[in-house]
Motif scaffolding. Structure first.
Motif, PDB file in Angstrom:
ATOM      1  N   PHE A 168     -12.840  12.024  27.030  1.00 46.39           N
ATOM      2  CA  PHE A 168     -13.771  13.147  27.124  1.00 46.39           C
ATOM      3  C   PHE A 168     -14.204  13.566  25.724  1.00 46.39           C
ATOM      4  CE2 PHE A 168     -10.684  13.492  30.609  1.00 46.39           C
ATOM      5  CZ  PHE A 168     -11.540  13.345  31.700  1.00 46.39           C
ATOM      6  N   ILE A 169     -15.509  13.654  25.510  1.00 45.87           N
ATOM      7  CA  ILE A 169     -16.027  14.063  24.202  1.00 45.87           C
ATOM      8  C   ILE A 169     -15.550  15.464  23.843  1.00 45.87           C
ATOM      9  CG2 ILE A 169     -18.130  14.747  22.972  1.00 45.87           C
ATOM     10  CD1 ILE A 169     -17.677  11.787  22.891  1.00 45.87           C
ATOM     11  N   GLU A 170     -15.542  16.375  24.826  1.00 45.62           N
ATOM     12  CA  GLU A 170     -15.264  17.778  24.529  1.00 45.62           C
ATOM     13  C   GLU A 170     -13.787  18.104  24.405  1.00 45.62           C
ATOM     14  OE1 GLU A 170     -16.278  17.780  29.034  1.00 45.62           O
ATOM     15  OE2 GLU A 170     -16.368  16.402  27.333  1.00 45.62           O
ATOM     16  N   TYR A 171     -12.914  17.161  24.758  1.00 48.28           N
ATOM     17  CA  TYR A 171     -11.483  17.429  24.729  1.00 48.28           C
ATOM     18  C   TYR A 171     -10.769  16.480  23.777  1.00 48.28           C
ATOM     19  CZ  TYR A 171     -12.235  20.206  28.984  1.00 48.28           C
ATOM     20  OH  TYR A 171     -12.660  21.143  29.887  1.00 48.28           O
ATOM     21  N   ALA A 172      -9.530  16.822  23.448  1.00 48.02           N
ATOM     22  CA  ALA A 172      -8.724  16.027  22.518  1.00 48.02           C
ATOM     23  C   ALA A 172      -8.504  14.620  23.065  1.00 48.02           C
ATOM     24  CB  ALA A 172      -7.380  16.707  22.287  1.00 48.02           C
ATOM     25  N   GLY A 173      -8.380  13.674  22.158  1.00 51.93           N
ATOM     26  CA  GLY A 173      -8.087  12.304  22.541  1.00 51.93           C
ATOM     27  C   GLY A 173      -6.597  12.101  22.777  1.00 51.93           C
ATOM     28  N   ASN A 174      -6.267  10.907  23.261  1.00 54.30           N
ATOM     29  CA  ASN A 174      -4.878  10.538  23.522  1.00 54.30           C
ATOM     30  C   ASN A 174      -4.345   9.675  22.384  1.00 54.30           C
ATOM     31  OD1 ASN A 174      -4.601  11.770  26.104  1.00 54.30           O
ATOM     32  ND2 ASN A 174      -5.682  10.066  27.057  1.00 54.30           N
ATOM     33  N   GLY A 175      -3.293  10.135  21.743  1.00 54.80           N
ATOM     34  CA  GLY A 175      -2.712   9.408  20.625  1.00 54.80           C
ATOM     35  C   GLY A 175      -1.377   8.771  20.975  1.00 54.80           C
ATOM     36  N   MET A 176      -0.993   7.819  20.126  1.00 54.98           N
ATOM     37  CA  MET A 176       0.331   7.196  20.188  1.00 54.98           C
ATOM     38  C   MET A 176       0.957   7.393  18.813  1.00 54.98           C
ATOM     39  SD  MET A 176       1.323   3.138  20.390  1.00 54.98           S
ATOM     40  CE  MET A 176       0.736   2.793  22.034  1.00 54.98           C
ATOM     41  N   HIS A 177       1.844   8.365  18.694  1.00 53.36           N
ATOM     42  CA  HIS A 177       2.496   8.636  17.418  1.00 53.36           C
ATOM     43  C   HIS A 177       3.797   7.849  17.346  1.00 53.36           C
ATOM     44  CE1 HIS A 177       0.291  12.785  17.308  1.00 53.36           C
ATOM     45  NE2 HIS A 177      -0.517  11.750  17.178  1.00 53.36           N
ATOM     46  N   VAL A 178       4.081   7.309  16.175  1.00 51.31           N
ATOM     47  CA  VAL A 178       5.279   6.493  15.975  1.00 51.31           C
ATOM     48  C   VAL A 178       6.139   7.149  14.901  1.00 51.31           C
ATOM     49  CG1 VAL A 178       6.195   4.211  15.456  1.00 51.31           C
ATOM     50  CG2 VAL A 178       3.935   4.428  16.519  1.00 51.31           C
ATOM     51  N   HIS A 179       7.383   7.459  15.241  1.00 46.93           N
ATOM     52  CA  HIS A 179       8.355   7.968  14.273  1.00 46.93           C
ATOM     53  C   HIS A 179       9.227   6.789  13.842  1.00 46.93           C
ATOM     54  CE1 HIS A 179       7.852  12.439  14.929  1.00 46.93           C
ATOM     55  NE2 HIS A 179       7.159  11.925  15.943  1.00 46.93           N
ATOM     56  N   ALA A 180       9.329   6.579  12.541  1.00 43.92           N
ATOM     57  CA  ALA A 180      10.047   5.401  12.052  1.00 43.92           C
ATOM     58  C   ALA A 180      10.876   5.735  10.820  1.00 43.92           C
ATOM     59  CB  ALA A 180       9.059   4.277  11.721  1.00 43.92           C
ATOM     60  N   SER A 181      12.120   5.317  10.865  1.00 43.34           N
ATOM     61  CA  SER A 181      12.990   5.326   9.684  1.00 43.34           C
ATOM     62  C   SER A 181      13.620   3.941   9.585  1.00 43.34           C
ATOM     63  CB  SER A 181      14.058   6.417   9.790  1.00 43.34           C
ATOM     64  OG  SER A 181      14.844   6.235  10.949  1.00 43.34           O
ATOM     65  N   MET A 182      14.433   3.738   8.558  1.00 43.84           N
ATOM     66  CA  MET A 182      15.045   2.424   8.329  1.00 43.84           C
ATOM     67  C   MET A 182      16.524   2.634   8.022  1.00 43.84           C
ATOM     68  SD  MET A 182      13.661  -0.676   8.420  1.00 43.84           S
ATOM     69  CE  MET A 182      11.958  -0.550   7.835  1.00 43.84           C
ATOM     70  N   LEU A 183      17.378   1.930   8.745  1.00 41.64           N
ATOM     71  CA  LEU A 183      18.816   2.032   8.542  1.00 41.64           C
ATOM     72  C   LEU A 183      19.332   0.806   7.791  1.00 41.64           C
ATOM     73  CD1 LEU A 183      19.935   3.237  12.092  1.00 41.64           C
ATOM     74  CD2 LEU A 183      19.000   4.593  10.204  1.00 41.64           C
ATOM     75  N   ASP A 184      20.422   1.010   7.032  1.00 41.34           N
ATOM     76  CA  ASP A 184      21.065  -0.134   6.389  1.00 41.34           C
ATOM     77  C   ASP A 184      22.128  -0.711   7.323  1.00 41.34           C
ATOM     78  OD1 ASP A 184      23.331   1.483   6.208  1.00 41.34           O
ATOM     79  OD2 ASP A 184      23.073   1.897   4.067  1.00 41.34           O
ATOM     80  N   PHE A 197      -4.228  -0.450  14.856  1.00 42.09           N
ATOM     81  CA  PHE A 197      -3.794   0.818  15.435  1.00 42.09           C
ATOM     82  C   PHE A 197      -4.799   1.343  16.465  1.00 42.09           C
ATOM     83  CE2 PHE A 197      -2.208   1.145  10.888  1.00 42.09           C
ATOM     84  CZ  PHE A 197      -0.953   0.650  11.197  1.00 42.09           C
ATOM     85  N   ILE A 198      -6.077   1.124  16.207  1.00 39.94           N
ATOM     86  CA  ILE A 198      -7.141   1.568  17.117  1.00 39.94           C
ATOM     87  C   ILE A 198      -7.839   0.300  17.586  1.00 39.94           C
ATOM     88  CG2 ILE A 198      -9.202   2.992  17.371  1.00 39.94           C
ATOM     89  CD1 ILE A 198      -8.225   4.629  14.977  1.00 39.94           C
ATOM     90  N   ASN A 199      -7.487  -0.164  18.758  1.00 39.90           N
ATOM     91  CA  ASN A 199      -7.891  -1.508  19.159  1.00 39.90           C
ATOM     92  C   ASN A 199      -9.002  -1.542  20.192  1.00 39.90           C
ATOM     93  OD1 ASN A 199      -6.296  -0.558  21.291  1.00 39.90           O
ATOM     94  ND2 ASN A 199      -5.579  -2.600  21.825  1.00 39.90           N
ATOM     95  N   THR A 200      -9.653  -0.399  20.445  1.00 44.12           N
ATOM     96  CA  THR A 200     -10.750  -0.377  21.409  1.00 44.12           C
ATOM     97  C   THR A 200     -11.978   0.284  20.795  1.00 44.12           C
ATOM     98  OG1 THR A 200     -10.187   1.794  22.346  1.00 44.12           O
ATOM     99  CG2 THR A 200      -9.105  -0.139  23.315  1.00 44.12           C
ATOM    100  N   TRP A 201     -13.122  -0.074  21.319  1.00 48.05           N
ATOM    101  CA  TRP A 201     -14.394   0.537  20.912  1.00 48.05           C
ATOM    102  C   TRP A 201     -14.311   2.047  21.099  1.00 48.05           C
ATOM    103  CZ3 TRP A 201     -19.025  -1.439  19.001  1.00 48.05           C
ATOM    104  CH2 TRP A 201     -20.148  -0.615  19.073  1.00 48.05           C
ATOM    105  N   ASN A 202     -13.804   2.470  22.245  1.00 46.39           N
ATOM    106  CA  ASN A 202     -13.708   3.891  22.547  1.00 46.39           C
ATOM    107  C   ASN A 202     -12.762   4.610  21.602  1.00 46.39           C
ATOM    108  OD1 ASN A 202     -11.628   5.822  24.252  1.00 46.39           O
ATOM    109  ND2 ASN A 202     -13.771   6.317  24.646  1.00 46.39           N
ATOM    110  N   GLY A 203     -11.715   3.914  21.122  1.00 45.55           N
ATOM    111  CA  GLY A 203     -10.699   4.567  20.310  1.00 45.55           C
ATOM    112  C   GLY A 203     -11.232   5.186  19.036  1.00 45.55           C
ATOM    113  N   PHE A 204     -12.311   4.631  18.499  1.00 49.77           N
ATOM    114  CA  PHE A 204     -12.851   5.172  17.254  1.00 49.77           C
ATOM    115  C   PHE A 204     -13.565   6.504  17.468  1.00 49.77           C
ATOM    116  CE2 PHE A 204     -11.859   0.886  16.153  1.00 49.77           C
ATOM    117  CZ  PHE A 204     -11.466   0.972  14.833  1.00 49.77           C
ATOM    118  N   ARG A 205     -13.880   6.851  18.714  1.00 48.73           N
ATOM    119  CA  ARG A 205     -14.442   8.178  18.996  1.00 48.73           C
ATOM    120  C   ARG A 205     -13.409   9.282  18.766  1.00 48.73           C
ATOM    121  NH1 ARG A 205     -19.300   8.132  21.716  1.00 48.73           N
ATOM    122  NH2 ARG A 205     -19.950   6.154  22.657  1.00 48.73           N
ATOM    123  N   ARG A 206     -12.137   8.901  18.774  1.00 51.94           N
ATOM    124  CA  ARG A 206     -11.064   9.888  18.582  1.00 51.94           C
ATOM    125  C   ARG A 206     -10.955  10.354  17.136  1.00 51.94           C
ATOM    126  NH1 ARG A 206      -5.998   8.083  17.504  1.00 51.94           N
ATOM    127  NH2 ARG A 206      -4.380   9.695  17.431  1.00 51.94           N
TER     128      ARG A 206
END
Length: 437
Positions: A242-258, A292-301
């Protein structure tokens, strides 16, 4: 099979480079073969565009004889399908060549390669995903055939971010989602009402296993789709429905362990490690954007003020940036990568993030200064492309995609995205016709 003697069918599932789940239905007694030998699929299944059409430029189709490979069941991903009409199991598959070698353009195999490369360095990623989605009302027409988000037609516009009433209203659905996740060993954490009517977010718990974390995303999307249908609703992870509403994101939390399980970002020495990772993630961000943004529509976000980043910047405890360092204890210090759309391929997203993190820990370069306040107003940092063709050109001009995905998958991925761009370029929109007729 001994514990589930009533099973009648199995759904064999695999994920193509676009992040689309494909597969076949089979009798339940074929499960043993899937684990021991593999199920035959044409290897060209990884050369289909977003619409499931063959893309000849990939070289995987009739010009190569369209050969079969063996796709074997992934241990730990076998589970029941609670919403199926008859007793049914499901299992993820990974690809092998006819000669028995891991298929190099299978995105799960590619992520496995990077995970093993990190393990050889004594590094073990600890990652978690957050996914946003909309619940829609089938039979409504909100915008040019798009169903309305739930609640959007029932009076004044309801944003109700973090509202508990909206969660309670669809409590039975979310209970089913949690029950299905429990049955499939998916570690769901919190469920949140998000920033638009009918928009919600599901957070998954951290896993020190990137492959299983990416599997969780694929299975979670499937659970949400299936449970929504059961309740007479439709779900979408489309990045910008929807143009008028927020887009859907995929947030990734990442750390690194030894090797001892300690976070390499903790303590004073950890700050230098974190700085090197941030520097490399920022440097590679423009050419990795298409991963990260793999669709034509995704760049509207990618819009200012939308909580989707528009610039390659970072900061601590700031949601307007591409890379956020959340408020946490030193032992839990991590990067939140906020760029990907909710419909992205999680294996490819992690390939790009983990490759940059691995390179950053080797280079240990100094990152640019963190931004303060509103990152959308920062005009000094690099602007991220808001156009798929420009993003593809940056990907093609750089070498990072080939490094993160390997040359075979990188070529196929770029061929698929070029075909997708050409398909959208060949379509004349209703707006053009009403404007210029």
């Amino acid at each position: 099979m001994a514990a589930n003697p009533d099973l009648q069918a199995v759904e064999f599932l695999l994920v193509d480079p676009n992040g689309v789940m494909r597969g076949k239905w089979a009798p339940a007694d074929s499960l043993k073969k899937a684990f021991e030998e593999g199920v035959n699929f044409p290897m060209s299944i990884h050369g289909l565009d977003i619409w499931g059409r063959e893309v000849a430029e990939t070289g995987l189709h009739i010009e190569s004889g369209d050969r079969d490979g063996y796709f074997r069941a992934v241990p730990g991903t076998l589970s029941r399908v609670p919403w199926a009409a008859r007793p049914t199991a499901q299992v993820l598959l990974r690809g092998f060549t006819p000669e028995g070698e891991p298929l190099r353009f299978d995105c799960r195999n590619t992520l496995s390669r990077i995970t093993k490369a990190l393990a050889r360095r004594g590094l073990y990623p600890d990652v978690a995903f957050e996914l946003e989605f909309y619940l829609l009302e089938p039979g409504t027409d909100w915008d040019d055939g798009m169903p309305a988000p739930v609640g959007a037609t029932s009076g004044p516009d309801r944003q109700r971010m973090y509202g508990l009433d909206d969660l309670a209203e669809y409590g039975a659905l979310f209970d089913d989602i949690r029950s299905a996740a429990d049955a499939q060993n998916l570690p769901i954490d919190t469920i949140v009402k998000e920033a638009a009517p009918g928009q919600f977010e599901v957070n998954l718990k951290h896993r020190c296993d990137p492959l299983r974390a990416a599997d969780d995303v694929i299975m979670l999307r499937r659970i949400v789709f299936g449970c929504a249908r059961k309740h007479g609703l439709q779900a979408t992870f489309m990045a910008k429905p929807f143009i008028e509403y927020a887009g859907n994101g995929m947030h990734v939390h990442a750390s690194m362990l030894d090797a001892e399980g300690r976070n390499v970002f903790a303590g004073e020495a950890g700050k230098k490690n974190l700085g090197g990772v941030i520097a490399e993630l920022i440097r590679t961000m423009p050419q990795a954007l298409l991963l990260f943004i793999n669709t034509w529509n995704g760049f509207r976000r990618i819009q200012p003020g939308s909580y989707a980043p528009t610039r390659a910047v970072w900061a601590e405890n700031n949601r307007s940036v591409a890379l956020r360092i959340p408020a946490s204890t030193e032992e839990n210090r991590r990067v939140e990568h906020r760029i990907a759309g909710a419909d992205a391929n999680p294996y490819i997203v992690l390939c790009a993030i983990l490759q940059a993190m691995m390179d950053g820990l080797e280079k240990l370069e100094t990152p640019p200064p963190p931004v303060t306040g509103n990152a959308y107003a920062n005009t000094e940092a690099a602007q991220l492309p808001d156009d798929m063709d420009e993003a593809l050109q940056l990907t093609q001009a750089g070498q990072f995609c080939d490094r993160a995905l390997g040359p075979e998958l990188a070529k196929i991925y770029k061929d698929l995205k070029r075909a997708e761009i050409l398909a959208f370029w060949s379509e004349i929109t209703p707006l053009e016709r009403t404007t210029y007729l």
